[in-house]
Design an enzyme around this catalytic site. Sequence first.
Site, PDB file in Angstrom:
ATOM      1  N   TYR A 198      -2.413 -11.959  57.877  1.00  0.00           N
ATOM      2  CA  TYR A 198      -1.929 -10.821  56.004  1.00  0.00           C
ATOM      3  C   TYR A 198      -0.804 -10.422  56.557  1.00  0.00           C
ATOM      4  O   TYR A 198      -0.001 -10.009  55.317  1.00  0.00           O
ATOM      5  CB  TYR A 198      -2.553 -10.104  55.042  1.00  0.00           C
ATOM      6  CG  TYR A 198      -4.160 -11.179  54.935  1.00  0.00           C
ATOM      7  CD1 TYR A 198      -5.153 -11.319  56.178  1.00  0.00           C
ATOM      8  CD2 TYR A 198      -4.288 -11.436  54.148  1.00  0.00           C
ATOM      9  CE1 TYR A 198      -6.087 -12.001  55.630  1.00  0.00           C
ATOM     10  CE2 TYR A 198      -4.981 -12.500  53.588  1.00  0.00           C
ATOM     11  CZ  TYR A 198      -5.818 -13.358  54.364  1.00  0.00           C
ATOM     12  OH  TYR A 198      -7.425 -13.396  53.679  1.00  0.00           O
ATOM     13  N   GLN A 231      -5.225 -16.465  40.631  1.00  0.00           N
ATOM     14  CA  GLN A 231      -5.344 -16.310  41.828  1.00  0.00           C
ATOM     15  C   GLN A 231      -4.837 -15.813  43.370  1.00  0.00           C
ATOM     16  O   GLN A 231      -5.299 -15.867  44.200  1.00  0.00           O
ATOM     17  CB  GLN A 231      -6.485 -17.641  41.850  1.00  0.00           C
ATOM     18  CG  GLN A 231      -7.509 -17.944  40.926  1.00  0.00           C
ATOM     19  CD  GLN A 231      -7.473 -20.012  41.081  1.00  0.00           C
ATOM     20  OE1 GLN A 231      -8.908 -19.836  41.609  1.00  0.00           O
ATOM     21  NE2 GLN A 231      -6.987 -20.574  41.105  1.00  0.00           N
ATOM     22  N   HIS A 243      -8.064 -12.211  43.138  1.00  0.00           N
ATOM     23  CA  HIS A 243      -8.311 -12.803  44.322  1.00  0.00           C
ATOM     24  C   HIS A 243      -7.307 -11.589  45.580  1.00  0.00           C
ATOM     25  O   HIS A 243      -8.145 -11.330  46.645  1.00  0.00           O
ATOM     26  CB  HIS A 243      -7.658 -14.106  44.938  1.00  0.00           C
ATOM     27  CG  HIS A 243      -8.555 -15.335  44.736  1.00  0.00           C
ATOM     28  ND1 HIS A 243      -8.688 -16.046  45.113  1.00  0.00           N
ATOM     29  CD2 HIS A 243      -9.916 -15.277  44.259  1.00  0.00           C
ATOM     30  CE1 HIS A 243      -9.628 -17.235  44.520  1.00  0.00           C
ATOM     31  NE2 HIS A 243     -10.418 -16.074  43.976  1.00  0.00           N
ATOM     32  N   SER A 278      -5.621 -26.099  42.347  1.00  0.00           N
ATOM     33  CA  SER A 278      -6.452 -27.732  42.459  1.00  0.00           C
ATOM     34  C   SER A 278      -7.684 -27.422  41.493  1.00  0.00           C
ATOM     35  O   SER A 278      -8.317 -28.847  41.913  1.00  0.00           O
ATOM     36  CB  SER A 278      -6.356 -28.033  43.779  1.00  0.00           C
ATOM     37  OG  SER A 278      -7.234 -26.618  44.859  1.00  0.00           O
ATOM     38  N   ASN A 310       0.307 -28.805  36.348  1.00  0.00           N
ATOM     39  CA  ASN A 310       0.012 -28.967  37.106  1.00  0.00           C
ATOM     40  C   ASN A 310       1.054 -30.118  38.594  1.00  0.00           C
ATOM     41  O   ASN A 310       1.691 -30.712  37.341  1.00  0.00           O
ATOM     42  CB  ASN A 310      -1.888 -29.292  37.709  1.00  0.00           C
ATOM     43  CG  ASN A 310      -1.710 -28.767  39.257  1.00  0.00           C
ATOM     44  OD1 ASN A 310      -1.997 -27.489  39.786  1.00  0.00           O
ATOM     45  ND2 ASN A 310      -1.979 -30.098  39.754  1.00  0.00           N
ATOM     46  N   ALA A 327       6.102 -26.703  38.343  1.00  0.00           N
ATOM     47  CA  ALA A 327       5.682 -25.819  37.553  1.00  0.00           C
ATOM     48  C   ALA A 327       6.852 -25.591  36.723  1.00  0.00           C
ATOM     49  O   ALA A 327       7.069 -24.499  35.669  1.00  0.00           O
ATOM     50  CB  ALA A 327       5.153 -24.413  38.585  1.00  0.00           C
TER      51      ALA A 327
HETATM   52  N1  APR Z   1       4.593 -27.092  40.602  1.00  0.00           N
HETATM   53  C1  APR Z   1       3.111 -27.044  39.966  1.00  0.00           C
HETATM   54  N2  APR Z   1       2.259 -27.570  40.571  1.00  0.00           N
HETATM   55  C2  APR Z   1       1.833 -27.330  42.204  1.00  0.00           C
HETATM   56  C3  APR Z   1       3.543 -26.993  42.689  1.00  0.00           C
HETATM   57  C4  APR Z   1       4.324 -26.856  42.086  1.00  0.00           C
HETATM   58  N3  APR Z   1       5.851 -27.275  42.491  1.00  0.00           N
HETATM   59  N4  APR Z   1       3.180 -27.896  43.755  1.00  0.00           N
HETATM   60  C5  APR Z   1       1.688 -27.594  43.618  1.00  0.00           C
HETATM   61  N5  APR Z   1       1.121 -27.960  43.299  1.00  0.00           N
HETATM   62  C6  APR Z   1       0.102 -27.394  42.568  1.00  0.00           C
HETATM   63  C7  APR Z   1      -0.672 -28.540  43.568  1.00  0.00           C
HETATM   64  O1  APR Z   1      -0.601 -29.917  43.431  1.00  0.00           O
HETATM   65  C8  APR Z   1      -2.327 -28.160  43.310  1.00  0.00           C
HETATM   66  O2  APR Z   1      -3.203 -28.460  42.468  1.00  0.00           O
HETATM   67  O3  APR Z   1      -0.709 -26.622  42.617  1.00  0.00           O
HETATM   68  C9  APR Z   1      -2.123 -27.055  43.313  1.00  0.00           C
HETATM   69  C10 APR Z   1      -2.212 -25.626  44.680  1.00  0.00           C
HETATM   70  O4  APR Z   1      -3.746 -25.793  45.114  1.00  0.00           O
HETATM   71  P1  APR Z   1      -4.421 -25.132  46.242  1.00  0.00           P
HETATM   72  O5  APR Z   1      -3.522 -25.272  47.270  1.00  0.00           O
HETATM   73  O6  APR Z   1      -6.191 -25.274  46.123  1.00  0.00           O
HETATM   74  O7  APR Z   1      -4.103 -23.689  45.599  1.00  0.00           O
HETATM   75  P2  APR Z   1      -4.886 -22.362  44.614  1.00  0.00           P
HETATM   76  O8  APR Z   1      -5.718 -23.886  43.518  1.00  0.00           O
HETATM   77  O9  APR Z   1      -4.310 -20.932  43.927  1.00  0.00           O
HETATM   78  O10 APR Z   1      -6.371 -21.902  45.542  1.00  0.00           O
HETATM   79  C11 APR Z   1      -7.578 -21.121  44.994  1.00  0.00           C
HETATM   80  O11 APR Z   1      -8.162 -21.075  47.320  1.00  0.00           O
HETATM   81  O12 APR Z   1      -7.837 -20.535  49.312  1.00  0.00           O
HETATM   82  C12 APR Z   1      -8.183 -20.097  48.528  1.00  0.00           C
HETATM   83  O13 APR Z   1      -8.221 -17.646  47.884  1.00  0.00           O
HETATM   84  C13 APR Z   1      -7.064 -18.858  48.221  1.00  0.00           C
HETATM   85  O14 APR Z   1      -6.434 -18.204  45.524  1.00  0.00           O
HETATM   86  C14 APR Z   1      -6.766 -19.233  46.356  1.00  0.00           C
HETATM   87  C15 APR Z   1      -8.233 -20.444  45.849  1.00  0.00           C
END
Ligand code: APR
Length: 235
Positions: free
Chosen positions: A56, A91, A109, A178, A202, A220
């Site tokens: 962290y 999140q 989170h 995701s 997304n 985004a």
């Molecule tokens: N613009 C838009 N979307 C994007 C971009 C971008 N430039 N880059 C990546 N993404 C999308 C990906 O396609 C994916 O669907 O962002 C999403 C990220 O998904 P994750 O990596 O799973 O992150 P997240 O959904 O925030 O995870 C949720 O999981 O590990 C735990 O606590 C952690 O808060 C986190 C939670």
Amino acid sequence: MTLYSNIVILTGAGISAESGLDTFRDKGGIWDKYDLMELATPEAFARNPDLVHEFYNLRRAGVQKANPNAAHYALARLEEKHPGNITLVTQNVDPLHERAGSRNLLHMHGELNKTRCLLCGAVSEWSDDLFTDTRCPSCGQAGYLRPHIVWFGEIPFYIEEINIRLSKCDLFISIGTSGSVYPAAGFIQVAQNYGAETVELNLEPTDGKNLFSVSHYGRATEIVPEYVAELIRQD
Ligand code: APR
């Protein structure tokens, strides 16, 4: 008369990707590089607190240099201009929404720039490194500080408040997530059950894509300002 009186927005790591912060499940993401079972559970912290603090500390140092991007600023603009209520549930543990000017913000989170004392319970702002012998800024005792992050197996923050907002919302927007982790991944169904319009913004379609009534795919920094501009035009 605005179309939407109560908007709930859920963001995930994808909204901060173009600010240089890694997502979790994309190729080369955080859970590609690190084992979450060794770093993001209460058991991991009990087993090896130095290793968890190191993980962290690295991420906390990384966010100090990161800047909000056009998507963060667009959401702050929506909160400023929209006549209805906006609740931004994130999140993300980075401070980029605040830095862009968002105020009505719930970090479900936790936050990298905060630490929590297991002895006195105080949650303090903290943007430096944390170590097992760091003294609590509130009670002064050493050896009881942990990252103010919700680990796997722990209950996210503000769930009751979020569910109340979802029960009243007429527009639910999911951005850059995701939809892999509950309870956040279930918010779309709650909003839908209360009749809200549901929108996914997304990079690419997610597993939950068929649940949304509207979806826009792309980066985004492009699709969020465009969508926000359209919402403000409708007000
Ligand atoms: N613009 C838009 N979307 C994007 C971009 C971008 N430039 N880059 C990546 N993404 C999308 C990906 O396609 C994916 O669907 O962002 C999403 C990220 O998904 P994750 O990596 O799973 O992150 P997240 O959904 O925030 O995870 C949720 O999981 O590990 C735990 O606590 C952690 O808060 C986190 C939670």
